[in-house]
Scaffold this motif. Structure first.
Motif, PDB file in Angstrom:
ATOM      1  N   PRO A 223       0.777  -1.353  -0.127  1.00 47.96           N
ATOM      2  CA  PRO A 223      -0.009  -0.201   0.139  1.00 47.96           C
ATOM      3  C   PRO A 223       0.874   1.172  -0.001  1.00 47.96           C
ATOM      4  N   ILE A 224       1.871   1.197   0.767  1.00 48.45           N
ATOM      5  CA  ILE A 224       2.681   2.480   0.745  1.00 48.45           C
ATOM      6  C   ILE A 224       3.410   2.616  -0.734  1.00 48.45           C
ATOM      7  N   ALA A 225       3.731   1.448  -0.974  1.00 53.83           N
ATOM      8  CA  ALA A 225       4.489   1.624  -2.373  1.00 53.83           C
ATOM      9  C   ALA A 225       3.573   1.970  -3.409  1.00 53.83           C
ATOM     10  N   LEU A 226       2.457   1.850  -3.368  1.00 51.22           N
ATOM     11  CA  LEU A 226       1.325   2.523  -4.319  1.00 51.22           C
ATOM     12  C   LEU A 226       1.236   4.075  -3.972  1.00 51.22           C
ATOM     13  N   ILE A 227       1.310   4.546  -2.727  1.00 52.02           N
ATOM     14  CA  ILE A 227       1.166   5.932  -2.377  1.00 52.02           C
ATOM     15  C   ILE A 227       2.532   6.409  -2.983  1.00 52.02           C
ATOM     16  N   SER A 228       3.690   5.816  -2.802  1.00 54.90           N
ATOM     17  CA  SER A 228       4.897   6.530  -3.631  1.00 54.90           C
ATOM     18  C   SER A 228       4.937   6.504  -4.883  1.00 54.90           C
ATOM     19  N   LEU A 229       4.118   5.513  -5.765  1.00 59.45           N
ATOM     20  CA  LEU A 229       4.259   5.610  -7.055  1.00 59.45           C
ATOM     21  C   LEU A 229       3.337   6.833  -7.518  1.00 59.45           C
TER      22      LEU A 229
ATOM     23  N   LEU B  90      -8.415  12.362   5.553  1.00 59.21           N
ATOM     24  CA  LEU B  90      -8.392  10.720   5.817  1.00 59.21           C
ATOM     25  C   LEU B  90      -9.573  10.275   5.970  1.00 59.21           C
ATOM     26  N   TYR B  91     -10.418  10.654   6.921  1.00 60.35           N
ATOM     27  CA  TYR B  91     -11.871  10.124   7.099  1.00 60.35           C
ATOM     28  C   TYR B  91     -12.459   9.969   5.881  1.00 60.35           C
ATOM     29  N   VAL B  92     -12.618  11.231   5.036  1.00 55.49           N
ATOM     30  CA  VAL B  92     -13.463  11.241   4.068  1.00 55.49           C
ATOM     31  C   VAL B  92     -12.792  10.176   2.883  1.00 55.49           C
ATOM     32  N   TYR B  93     -11.447  10.207   2.679  1.00 52.86           N
ATOM     33  CA  TYR B  93     -10.862   9.274   1.660  1.00 52.86           C
ATOM     34  C   TYR B  93     -11.043   7.796   2.301  1.00 52.86           C
ATOM     35  N   THR B  94     -10.940   7.586   3.369  1.00 54.29           N
ATOM     36  CA  THR B  94     -11.207   6.141   3.861  1.00 54.29           C
ATOM     37  C   THR B  94     -12.763   5.756   3.862  1.00 54.29           C
ATOM     38  N   PHE B  95     -13.501   6.289   4.407  1.00 49.61           N
ATOM     39  CA  PHE B  95     -14.949   5.728   4.767  1.00 49.61           C
ATOM     40  C   PHE B  95     -15.715   6.176   3.485  1.00 49.61           C
ATOM     41  N   GLU B  96     -15.897   7.516   3.130  1.00 51.54           N
ATOM     42  CA  GLU B  96     -16.747   8.014   2.220  1.00 51.54           C
ATOM     43  C   GLU B  96     -16.437   7.874   0.970  1.00 51.54           C
ATOM     44  N   ALA B  97     -14.996   7.856   0.528  1.00 50.75           N
ATOM     45  CA  ALA B  97     -14.324   7.304  -0.864  1.00 50.75           C
ATOM     46  C   ALA B  97     -14.265   5.997  -1.066  1.00 50.75           C
ATOM     47  N   SER B  98     -14.318   5.246   0.143  1.00 54.47           N
ATOM     48  CA  SER B  98     -14.084   3.894   0.233  1.00 54.47           C
ATOM     49  C   SER B  98     -12.669   3.268  -0.145  1.00 54.47           C
ATOM     50  N   MET B  99     -11.859   4.042   0.449  1.00 48.80           N
ATOM     51  CA  MET B  99     -10.508   3.610   0.053  1.00 48.80           C
ATOM     52  C   MET B  99      -9.737   3.035   1.374  1.00 48.80           C
ATOM     53  N   TRP B 100     -10.709   2.545   2.134  1.00 50.63           N
ATOM     54  CA  TRP B 100     -10.298   1.893   3.306  1.00 50.63           C
ATOM     55  C   TRP B 100      -9.260   0.832   2.982  1.00 50.63           C
ATOM     56  N   TRP B 101      -9.485   0.132   1.993  1.00 51.71           N
ATOM     57  CA  TRP B 101      -8.273  -0.902   1.664  1.00 51.71           C
ATOM     58  C   TRP B 101      -6.958  -0.258   1.377  1.00 51.71           C
ATOM     59  N   LEU B 102      -6.839   0.876   1.272  1.00 49.76           N
ATOM     60  CA  LEU B 102      -5.460   1.198   1.115  1.00 49.76           C
ATOM     61  C   LEU B 102      -4.927   2.028   2.325  1.00 49.76           C
TER      62      LEU B 102
ATOM     63  N   MET C  56      -1.960   2.109   7.923  1.00 49.45           N
ATOM     64  CA  MET C  56      -1.539   2.481   9.315  1.00 49.45           C
ATOM     65  C   MET C  56      -1.204   1.195  10.021  1.00 49.45           C
ATOM     66  N   ALA C  57      -1.612  -0.009   9.623  1.00 49.29           N
ATOM     67  CA  ALA C  57      -1.608  -1.147  10.481  1.00 49.29           C
ATOM     68  C   ALA C  57      -0.106  -1.948   9.807  1.00 49.29           C
ATOM     69  N   ALA C  58       0.444  -1.526   8.881  1.00 48.11           N
ATOM     70  CA  ALA C  58       1.777  -1.991   8.304  1.00 48.11           C
ATOM     71  C   ALA C  58       2.886  -2.033   9.354  1.00 48.11           C
ATOM     72  N   PRO C  59       3.231  -0.813  10.136  1.00 49.41           N
ATOM     73  CA  PRO C  59       4.320  -0.935  11.112  1.00 49.41           C
ATOM     74  C   PRO C  59       3.989  -1.969  12.084  1.00 49.41           C
ATOM     75  N   LEU C  60       2.902  -2.303  12.553  1.00 50.19           N
ATOM     76  CA  LEU C  60       2.667  -3.221  13.640  1.00 50.19           C
ATOM     77  C   LEU C  60       3.173  -4.597  13.147  1.00 50.19           C
ATOM     78  N   PHE C  61       2.747  -4.937  11.870  1.00 49.09           N
ATOM     79  CA  PHE C  61       3.075  -6.219  10.882  1.00 49.09           C
ATOM     80  C   PHE C  61       4.527  -6.273  10.619  1.00 49.09           C
ATOM     81  N   ILE C  62       5.197  -5.181  10.168  1.00 53.64           N
ATOM     82  CA  ILE C  62       6.763  -5.132   9.794  1.00 53.64           C
ATOM     83  C   ILE C  62       7.332  -5.566  10.990  1.00 53.64           C
ATOM     84  N   THR C  63       7.113  -4.942  12.152  1.00 52.67           N
ATOM     85  CA  THR C  63       7.811  -5.126  13.543  1.00 52.67           C
ATOM     86  C   THR C  63       7.616  -6.713  13.743  1.00 52.67           C
ATOM     87  N   TRP C  64       6.706  -7.364  13.658  1.00 54.99           N
ATOM     88  CA  TRP C  64       6.474  -8.709  13.904  1.00 54.99           C
ATOM     89  C   TRP C  64       7.433  -9.569  12.870  1.00 54.99           C
ATOM     90  N   LEU C  65       7.420  -9.065  11.707  1.00 50.52           N
ATOM     91  CA  LEU C  65       8.235  -9.648  10.679  1.00 50.52           C
ATOM     92  C   LEU C  65       9.692  -9.616  10.955  1.00 50.52           C
TER      93      LEU C  65
END
Length: 284
Positions: A4-10, A185-197, A202-211
């Protein structure tokens, strides 16, 4: 985890250059996508090691000792000794670092303090990172996340500067911008239905720490499998003691680097020590 963050970088790259010319924006976006493998070119790796990670090439005396120890490790592992390049870091810890695609760096502090058997153990651990593909994955993830993280740091630094200013106008602007970002962020996440991005970012740092923690345990397993488990436990015990007690590092030596390629890799020595103790107990 970092897609997801790579897509934002792009998007950042494409948008920035599209302000100059739409065709240039498309070209630079494609060039950015294709640029990842270039960071594993030997000359690029050397530049990253020197300029970003604070590494240096070993002196002739250091190289002679390192290659003797490295030959023992690679012979046990069945790996070509010349596949990886050995560097030295001026860091105050008894450890080594695997970076980029072909770099293994040992700290000068480790060179000064560790006998060859324990030095071989930490080098075996770093070889485990390379063999497991951890360094390649981490470097690619950091490279493709760089534009998004850079913009994020600029925004955070700007907001922090405004909010910490003693100017009423600056604090007001900082507060308004903070509220605007939250609203966006609220509008982009929920009203624009971009929660999948947004939510994965937001959750990636927790998973990366575990990895990272999982990768450390696997590299420890690799070193133990080569017969360096006892020596590596001695190093981890010494590092845990130094980490627990302030002022344990020798004067004049810098702290551990916070660059993404090496940060977080060797910080939880107590957990790694407990894991290795279980591994060694199971082997017996």
């Amino acid at each position: 985890m970092t897609l997801p963050i790579a897509l934002i970088s792009l998007s950042v790259v494409a948008f920035t250059f599209s302000l100059i010319n739409p065709g240039l924006g498309l070209f630079m976006a494609i060039a950015w996508l294709l640029s990842g493998p270039l960071i594993f070119h030997r000359s690029v790796e050397a530049a990253i090691a020197q300029r970003l990670l604070g590494m240096r090439q070993p002196t002739p005396q250091e190289a002679a000792r390192l290659w003797t120890v490295w030959e023992q490790v690679t012979r046990r592992a069945g790996v070509n000794q010349g596949t990886y390049v050995l560097w030295v870091q001026e860091r105050a810890e008894l450890n080594a670092t695997a970076a980029a695609g072909h770099i293994v760096a040992v700290t000068r502090h480790a060179m000064d303090r560790l006998p060859n058997s324990q030095l071989a153990a930490v080098l075996a651990h770093e070889l485990g990172h390379h063999v497991g593909g951890h360094t390649w994955a981490a470097m690619l993830a950091d490279w493709y996340a760089l534009p998004a993280r850079t913009v994020g740091r600029w925004i955070f630094a700007g907001l922090t500067g405004l909010l910490k200013s003693r100017n009423v106008v600056g604090v007001s602007c900082g507060g308004c911008l903070s509220l605007f970002i939250l609203w966006f962020l609220y509008v982009y996440t929920f009203e624009a239905s971009m929660w999948w991005l947004v939510l994965p970012v937001m959750a990636a740092p927790l998973f990366i720490t575990w990895l990272h923690r999982r990768a450390e345990h696997r590299a420890d397993d690799y070193a133990a499998g080569l017969g360096f488990g006892t020596q590596l436990m001695s190093v981890l015990a010494a590092e845990h003691q130094a980490q627990a007690g302030p002022g344990m590092h020798p004067p004049g030596t810098p702290p551990q680097s916070d660059h993404p390629a090496v940060r977080g890799a060797h910080t939880n020595f107590e957990a790694r020590l407990r894991h290795l103790q279980r591994v060694e107990a199971g082997r017996r």
